[in-house]
Design an enzyme around this catalytic site. Structure first.
Site, short mmCIF file in Angstrom:
data_model
loop_
_atom_site.label_atom_id
_atom_site.label_comp_id
_atom_site.label_asym_id
_atom_site.label_seq_id
_atom_site.Cartn_x
_atom_site.Cartn_y
_atom_site.Cartn_z
N ILE A 232 0.98 -1.49 0.15
CA ILE A 232 -0.14 -0.08 -0.10
C ILE A 232 0.91 1.60 -0.16
CG2 ILE A 232 -1.81 1.01 1.60
CD1 ILE A 232 -2.93 -1.45 2.01
N TYR A 363 -2.89 -6.37 16.99
CA TYR A 363 -3.01 -5.11 15.85
C TYR A 363 -4.03 -4.30 16.28
CZ TYR A 363 -3.35 -4.24 10.65
OH TYR A 363 -3.00 -3.63 9.74
P1 NAI Z 1 3.61 -4.76 3.85
O1 NAI Z 1 3.58 -5.66 5.24
O2 NAI Z 1 3.37 -4.88 2.40
O3 NAI Z 1 3.82 -3.27 3.96
C1 NAI Z 1 4.17 -2.70 4.89
C2 NAI Z 1 5.79 -1.83 4.96
O4 NAI Z 1 6.30 -1.51 5.61
C3 NAI Z 1 7.11 -2.83 4.29
O5 NAI Z 1 7.96 -2.38 3.60
C4 NAI Z 1 7.77 -3.19 6.06
O6 NAI Z 1 9.25 -2.84 4.94
C5 NAI Z 1 7.38 -1.25 6.14
N1 NAI Z 1 7.40 -1.31 7.76
C6 NAI Z 1 7.52 -1.93 9.09
N2 NAI Z 1 7.87 -2.11 9.65
C7 NAI Z 1 8.89 -1.08 9.73
C8 NAI Z 1 9.62 0.28 10.54
N3 NAI Z 1 9.52 -0.16 11.58
N4 NAI Z 1 10.39 1.45 10.30
C9 NAI Z 1 9.53 1.68 8.50
N5 NAI Z 1 8.90 0.63 7.05
C10 NAI Z 1 8.47 -0.26 8.34
O7 NAI Z 1 1.98 -4.42 4.30
P2 NAI Z 1 0.98 -3.78 3.70
O8 NAI Z 1 -0.39 -4.18 2.98
O9 NAI Z 1 0.97 -2.41 2.41
O10 NAI Z 1 0.09 -2.27 4.61
C11 NAI Z 1 0.15 -1.26 4.88
C12 NAI Z 1 -0.53 -0.20 5.83
O11 NAI Z 1 -1.98 -1.23 5.97
C13 NAI Z 1 -0.47 -1.24 7.65
O12 NAI Z 1 -0.07 -0.17 8.09
C14 NAI Z 1 -0.98 -2.17 7.34
O13 NAI Z 1 -1.63 -2.47 8.69
C15 NAI Z 1 -1.93 -1.59 7.30
N6 NAI Z 1 -3.64 -2.21 6.77
C16 NAI Z 1 -3.38 -2.72 5.51
C17 NAI Z 1 -4.71 -4.02 5.23
C18 NAI Z 1 -4.59 -4.87 3.72
O14 NAI Z 1 -5.21 -5.65 3.85
N7 NAI Z 1 -3.12 -5.57 3.18
C19 NAI Z 1 -5.37 -3.56 6.20
C20 NAI Z 1 -5.87 -3.39 7.16
C21 NAI Z 1 -4.81 -2.50 7.39
#
Ligand code: NAI
Length: 458
Positions: A232, A363
């Site tokens: 995202i 979470y």
């Molecule tokens: P993802 O796991 O594909 O990407 C998350 C990114 O955040 C990764 O590039 C990771 O390296 C980075 N990250 C993690 N910890 C970090 C840290 N300590 N410092 C810097 N960067 C860090 O996750 P996605 O699916 O793209 O999710 C993005 C956001 O959306 C998150 O906050 C997630 O909780 C939220 N979200 C996602 C949903 C989904 O269906 N994919 C649903 C609801 C919320």
């Protein structure tokens, strides 16, 4: 990861079979592209509850959709400003791609019947992937009849969203000033809001001062996206760059290569940094000595386990990345004056934080915390720094995170929403871009779900 069921139901045999079996029939959603930036059809402007105090017609005209205006029960329509302003299409003959029902004047149960009278005859004709936007007034604390029927609009909109089908969305905007809500109406009346349905969005009264560049709204502005190397966050970075921003892609050192690749593609820059570092805010401020305009808290992790099986480390790591670091960096950047006036903070919540989810006490707590932070900080950040604070709350979005979910749980998650499909990262990105828009200054303290109206808690 691809949604094969969605492709299957788009074929004639697929439609036939799924209809016979009573299975969900998701419609392929029309999303924004540079070639097709607008909805395909005209806009029907209806009113319920008597004449409204809103000066809506010029704002609707600027959406670019040919507009037909009707008053409840009047029957015949008059082509209004959109067509008069030279937009193309015959408003009288095409199917409406959007209906805006101004119900701000509804003050009692009799007037509420005009909502039914206005929408009942036209709903069937609304085009696939079309929009219904109901406009409501803030609840009047001194008039419980007005408050009752204005609150009734929420139940109405959420119910209609669940039954309308064919990729069409229904949302409610509470407003007092049409120009202050222009960026919101443009978003909801465009393909950019394809996966936003069943939402109630409050818009304040402050209209943007000065001209707005609707094509490159973020030109000359700097945006920082945490967790921007993939999923995202990468889509958010790309969409903000499309809107003209210089984007700084922040991610952990392990994601250095991806962060640089995304940044290079967008003409931005990369910053590898663990956002949980105690001095993360200071390091961001040092990296951006001229300050920044848009701060997107997107980095997030899951460490699922039922509470009875959850070691303390799984609890603390999730709370640290998803909530504590958001609080810390926000505080540090605001305290340093690193966010310029007119700035925007958009944090990432989740429907799991609003509705709760088994296996996600950590979470869910962290994401509910994000919503609390937004609601509390928003009025103060605006008053003291001229910065708005909002959140997006994604539902099931097709990313690596959800691709890892076991097949049957994944399939249930995908279908359990009014649009019967998962959203795409770009759906969250477009919603973020609307909240980050310079003309969205009147949108503050909102938590907007991007969940296709998930059945979980919506
Ligand atoms: P993802 O796991 O594909 O990407 C998350 C990114 O955040 C990764 O590039 C990771 O390296 C980075 N990250 C993690 N910890 C970090 C840290 N300590 N410092 C810097 N960067 C860090 O996750 P996605 O699916 O793209 O999710 C993005 C956001 O959306 C998150 O906050 C997630 O909780 C939220 N979200 C996602 C949903 C989904 O269906 N994919 C649903 C609801 C919320």
């Amino acid at each position: 990861m691809a949604d094969r069921y969605l492709s299957f139901t788009a074929t004639a045999p697929g439609r036939f079979l799924t209809a016979r079996l009573g299975l969900p029939q998701p419609a392929a959603l029309s999303r924004w592209t540079a070639e097709r930036p607008a909805l395909d059809g005209h806009l029907l402007h209806l009113t319920a509850g008597g004449p409204s105090g809103l000066d809506l017609a010029p704002v609707l005209a600027r959406t670019g959709l040919p507009t037909t205006t009707e008053t409840a029960g009047a029957g015949t329509g008059t082509e209004a400003a959109g067509a008069a302003a030279g937009t193309t299409g015959s408003a009288g003959t095409t199917r409406p791609a959007a209906v805006v029902l101004d119900a701000t004047g509804v003050r009692d149960v009799d007037a509420l019947a005009e909502v039914h009278a206005a929408l009942h005859p036209v709903l069937r004709s609304v085009a696939p992937s079309g929009r219904v936007v109901v406009l409501g007034a803030p609840l009047d604390a001194r008039d419980h009849h007005q408050a009752a029927v204005q609150q009734a609009l929420e139940g109405f909109v959420r119910s209609l969203g669940k039954e309308i089908g064919r990729g069409r969305t229904v949302n409610l905007v509470r407003l007092t000033d049409a120009s202050a809500a222009e960026s919101t109406l443009r978003f909801l009346l465009s393909p950019k809001s394809a996966y936003v349905s069943g939402q109630v969005i409050g818009v304040g009264a402050e209209a943007p001062d000065g001209p707005v560049d609707w094509v490159l709204p973020l030109i000359g502005r700097t945006a920082l996206v945490t967790g921007g190397a993939r999923g995202i966050g990468a889509a958010v970075a790309e969409t903000l760059a499309r809107d003209g921003a210089h984007v700084v892609v922040l991610d952990v050192p392990q994601a250095d290569e991806d962060a640089h690749r995304v940044a290079a593609r967008l003409g931005g820059s990369a910053l590898t940094l663990d956002i949980t570092a105690a001095d993360a805010g200071e390091r961001i401020a040092a990296e951006l000595p001229d300050g920044l305009d848009v701060l997107i808290h997107n980095a997030g992790i899951t460490r699922d386990r039922r509470l009875v099986n959850m070691p303390a480390e799984r609890w603390s790591s999730v709370l640290d990345v998803n909530l504590a670091s958001v609080l810390r960096t926000t505080d540090a950047l605001l305290a340093k004056g690193a966010l310029r006036t007119g700035g925007r903070i958009v944090a990432t919540a989740s429907i799991a934080g609003l509705a709760g989810n088994a296996g996600q006490t950590n979470y869910g707590a962290s994401k509910a915390g994000v919503a609390g932070l937004v609601r509390s900080l928003a009025p103060r950040a605006l008053a003291e720094h001229g910065v708005t604070v909002n959140a997006v709350a994604p539902g099931f979005i097709e990313t690596r995170m959800t691709a890892a979910v076991p097949l049957f749980i994944r399939e249930a998650g995908r279908r359990m929403n009014s649009l019967a499909q998962g959203g795409l990262p770009v759906d969250v990105a477009e919603t973020t871009a609307w909240l980050a828009h310079p003309a969205s200054g009147a949108v503050n303290g909102q938590v907007v779900r991007v969940c296709g109206q998930s059945l979980l808690g919506a």
